[in-house]
Design an enzyme around this catalytic site. Structure first.
Site, short mmCIF file in Angstrom:
data_model
loop_
_atom_site.label_atom_id
_atom_site.label_comp_id
_atom_site.label_asym_id
_atom_site.label_seq_id
_atom_site.Cartn_x
_atom_site.Cartn_y
_atom_site.Cartn_z
N GLY A 132 -25.35 -24.75 -7.29
CA GLY A 132 -25.17 -23.91 -8.53
C GLY A 132 -24.64 -24.26 -9.71
O GLY A 132 -24.57 -25.80 -9.78
N LEU B 286 -34.09 -23.23 -4.99
CA LEU B 286 -33.37 -23.99 -6.09
C LEU B 286 -32.20 -24.74 -5.16
O LEU B 286 -31.62 -24.35 -4.20
CB LEU B 286 -32.58 -23.01 -6.82
CG LEU B 286 -31.78 -23.47 -7.89
CD1 LEU B 286 -32.59 -24.26 -8.99
CD2 LEU B 286 -30.98 -22.57 -8.54
N ASP B 287 -32.05 -26.09 -5.58
CA ASP B 287 -31.24 -27.05 -4.94
C ASP B 287 -31.38 -27.22 -3.37
O ASP B 287 -30.47 -27.85 -2.82
CB ASP B 287 -29.79 -26.52 -5.14
CG ASP B 287 -29.19 -26.40 -6.72
OD1 ASP B 287 -29.97 -26.95 -7.42
OD2 ASP B 287 -28.47 -25.84 -7.02
N GLU B 288 -32.62 -26.84 -2.99
CA GLU B 288 -32.95 -27.09 -1.71
C GLU B 288 -34.19 -27.94 -1.33
O GLU B 288 -34.27 -28.24 0.02
CB GLU B 288 -33.12 -25.59 -0.83
CG GLU B 288 -31.89 -24.88 -0.73
CD GLU B 288 -30.81 -25.39 0.00
OE1 GLU B 288 -31.09 -26.32 1.08
OE2 GLU B 288 -29.64 -24.95 0.06
#
Lengths: 281, 281, 281, 281
Positions: free
Chosen positions: A198, A224-226
């Site tokens: 985040g 997101l971010d994964e």
């Protein structure tokens, strides 16, 4: 005349794959100069990357490999070693990743050809232009987000873009665009994922009092971010560093982590194994 | 006869602290051999660690420093450099951290004196005994947990324990015990916190496909895996490593991370700054 | 109005130095924000670096410190924190170090002001000019070596140069120039000194089959490759790397090693201790 | 019943090697689980390491591979994955390397079986005995050097020793013994070779003011400190470290460098390429 080819493939693991591939290449006069394999017991998949010198043309090689690929249900790709991938770089205001990528293309032989730079701010236009790269200022506001993304899609199509690099681009791409470009978009996240997902990861890291800060380069997926991680690295910090120091120190680890991920991708060293990556360095 | 003292202190930051401390030490014949300071703008606290050679006795030094400490509202401590902290090590079955701590006490001059080893399993009794350490087998089941913790408290009291090291001890201490021993218990967590909190962190790391695995040594508080971090380190891994490989590779990074934290704590190099630490290395 | 000053000093070690310095600063309203000391038992010298906030002017501070400095026979220096050192960068054809230094000045707040770039080849003129730096092409041949060095001396004088950085400058400075600029010239040597002194260190490293390659940033003295070391770093390599790969990989470790040395020097963190350095990071 | 075999080979590089080996293994029911190749343009040699699962017996595999090996003039070896190499460890007084090797054999599954420990001093007898290893005290003086070496030869013969590890053994083996055991003796040198060859390398490193200290694990040849390097690593130090500190800090980098070299050798991952090594990690 000899060409050096790079063949990458993955398929369900079973006996005989290396023999079949090596045999096909040998029959067509290929000399293997570099080869790596990996069988993943968890996914049951087999991965292979071969560099081979041959005087054979592309069509002949493809014709020879196709039946092998079908027999083993392979996902595969054949490219010329060193061919430069047509790359679009997206930036905001932070310079460090863009500066490093352009430097590595021009001076270090990184096999990408940056065909354009897109900024949602105009700050880095001069840097792009110094390296002879067209700069496209595509501002993004809540109201123009859809139009801006349309502009990105147009650029990807017009410029035959093969790789999109988010070089500290501070906008989030829509799920739809992420899916359409899956496997072709590399991001640099300014933390050691999955820590500090985040916003404002350095502030989070400072607050938690960590002794190392990190960066993560990954493929972008809708989640997101994964996305699958390609490379991570860290830098040692101590109590005396304020958030602003972490941001500055972080720039070094971000740029080198992103540069490695882009280079390995462009050299066809990164293969997808579900939501993980196999990296044949 | 000269003694080398180590003075550590923290207090609200304001002008004149270094001058007052250095002056008091100079007046009593002290020669500063090592000194570090840090003012934390975030917490408004000032931290200082001084090593000083003096022929002055402990009582005289304490008497001299007390008014300075009161004037600046200091939390402070005075010890002899190299005095060995009375240490209790808690283990389960994994040997690597215990082997390393006992080796470092005996062969590397780490300033701890392990006064006992507690295991909830008997596996490591022979290792403790080889190094001449009493081994206490204190099994823990759901029903005996309270009694076992009582036994721990007794050992801490009877043996004048100053430091408890959780050397891959696979039991969770009660909140009450954590609070009672706050600042005196060091744990090694087998992940790069705050990534992969909780159980089976290497399995989590493998599943996420990270490219570095880490370890975190921290003070234990009631809030599991959230205590102030003393030291962290990482080791590079790649796609070819199964979970079992990560566990084995992790042992090296765990033992060296824990050993550094224990050494720095025993050398009075770690000061608490809220839920963060200042480490004067 | 408050200024942040940085005071660096070295002198024969004896009791009372910290007290005297801290006292003098406190008397003039200074608040110490950062301070480090080191006494070297080998040389018998004491080193100190203090950052202090004060509303006192330079003249008043110098007047106050002079008697202390005389009393302890100090070598000392007082500067404003963050003042940018007037720096001349010397290059040949390799771009990596120059690109990195100019990037760090402009985007990372490294406290240098590059007042000119000298190249014995014209290749990097465009890069210098992009960053707004005058480029001086000073070719060097056997016959023109003396004249070229005269031109360097003139530039150092005309531009009030405080620091000369040899950023992979492939010419050897004369002993006389080295002596005249002693302590003001920083070089990057492309090996882990004292390994592989002299020419073609990467070829030497490849031939010896080392598993790490390194770089060394050091002050230049008349004694080639023997000046006081400021910083060193390494990069892992393996058998598959040819000499050309080592050269390319080496560029990353060279540029970051040089950048750290230049930054620490410009921040007055590097003090000379005979032919060794004390680096207060 | 399936066995996992490891095949290592080197030969002059030419097309068809991988195909021939993979084909032979496939014909005998082998399933390749891990495979690495390297062609060295400098020496013209090709290197390969294959792990293969097969239910075929040793004799059948050797019979099948022999004609291939002859055709390509291979130097080759076939072993069972995980078979523990019969190892003799030579020590003097320093404990760190011995402690680490014995720990790794017992707790970490390093594929060696230490069949004896030889010390020219008796200090480490208790450690050897704790791990159940016969300790042989073989003192060495100028007069007894030849006899002592005879005792070593006898032990190597009697115990069927396949690997000799010099774990900070402070005696120099004779040229003759080095030659007779070539490729079977691994040493740990306490510097980053070729820096600081010869005696007291940490004192040399301190005197030179290096910022990193290192260790080198290498095969022993008659040419002291010049044998093929298997692994190197470094540790960061600073000006505040005295020679004694460097020695203590060095122990960590020595033991991990030696442990990696021994593990890789025992796993048949190290191949000789002239005076360099190919390490398939």
């Amino acid at each position: 005349m000899t060409t050096e080819w790079v063949l990458t493939l993955s398929c369900p693991d079973r006996p005989g794959i290396v023999h079949a591939v090596a045999g096909t290449l040998a029959e067509h006069g290929g000399n293997i100069t570099e080869s790596q394999q990996f069988g993943d017991p968890a996914s049951g998949l087999f991965f292979m990357r071969v560099q081979v010198e041959a005087s054979t043309g592309r069509d002949e090689l493809v014709a020879a490999l196709t039946p092998v690929a079908e027999r083993f249900a392979m996902t595969w790709e054949l490219d010329v070693v060193g061919r430069r991938l047509r790359t679009l770089v997206l930036v905001s205001k932070a310079a460090h990743c863009l500066v490093d990528l352009l430097y590595r293309e021009r001076y270090q032989g990184m096999p990408v050809e940056v065909v354009g730079v897109v900024g949602n701010h105009p700050d880095l236009a001069d840097m792009a232009e110094f390296y002879g790269k067209p700069f496209h200022h595509v501002p993004v506001t809540k109201d123009t987000k859809a139009a801006a993304e349309g502009r990105l899609r147009d650029l990807v199509a017009e410029l035959d873009v093969e790789l999109v690099v988010l070089a500290r681009y501070m906008q989030i791409l829509s799920d739809e665009l992420c899916r359409d470009l899956e496997g072709k978009v590399i991001n640099i996240h300014h933390s050691f994922l999955p820590s500090f997902k985040g916003a404002r990861p350095y502030a989070q890291a400072h607050d938690r009092g960590v002794k190392l800060i990190g960066a993560t380069s990954h493929y972008v997926t809708g989640d997101l971010d994964e996305g699958p991680i390609i490379e991570q690295d860290v830098e040692r910090v101590d109590h005396s560093r304020a958030v602003a120091d972490l941001v500055a120190l972080g720039e070094d680890v971000e740029r080198r982590t992103l540069a490695r991920a882009v280079r390995w991708h462009a050299e066809h060293r990164v293969l997808l194994d579900g939501h993980r990556t196999v990296v044949f360095r």
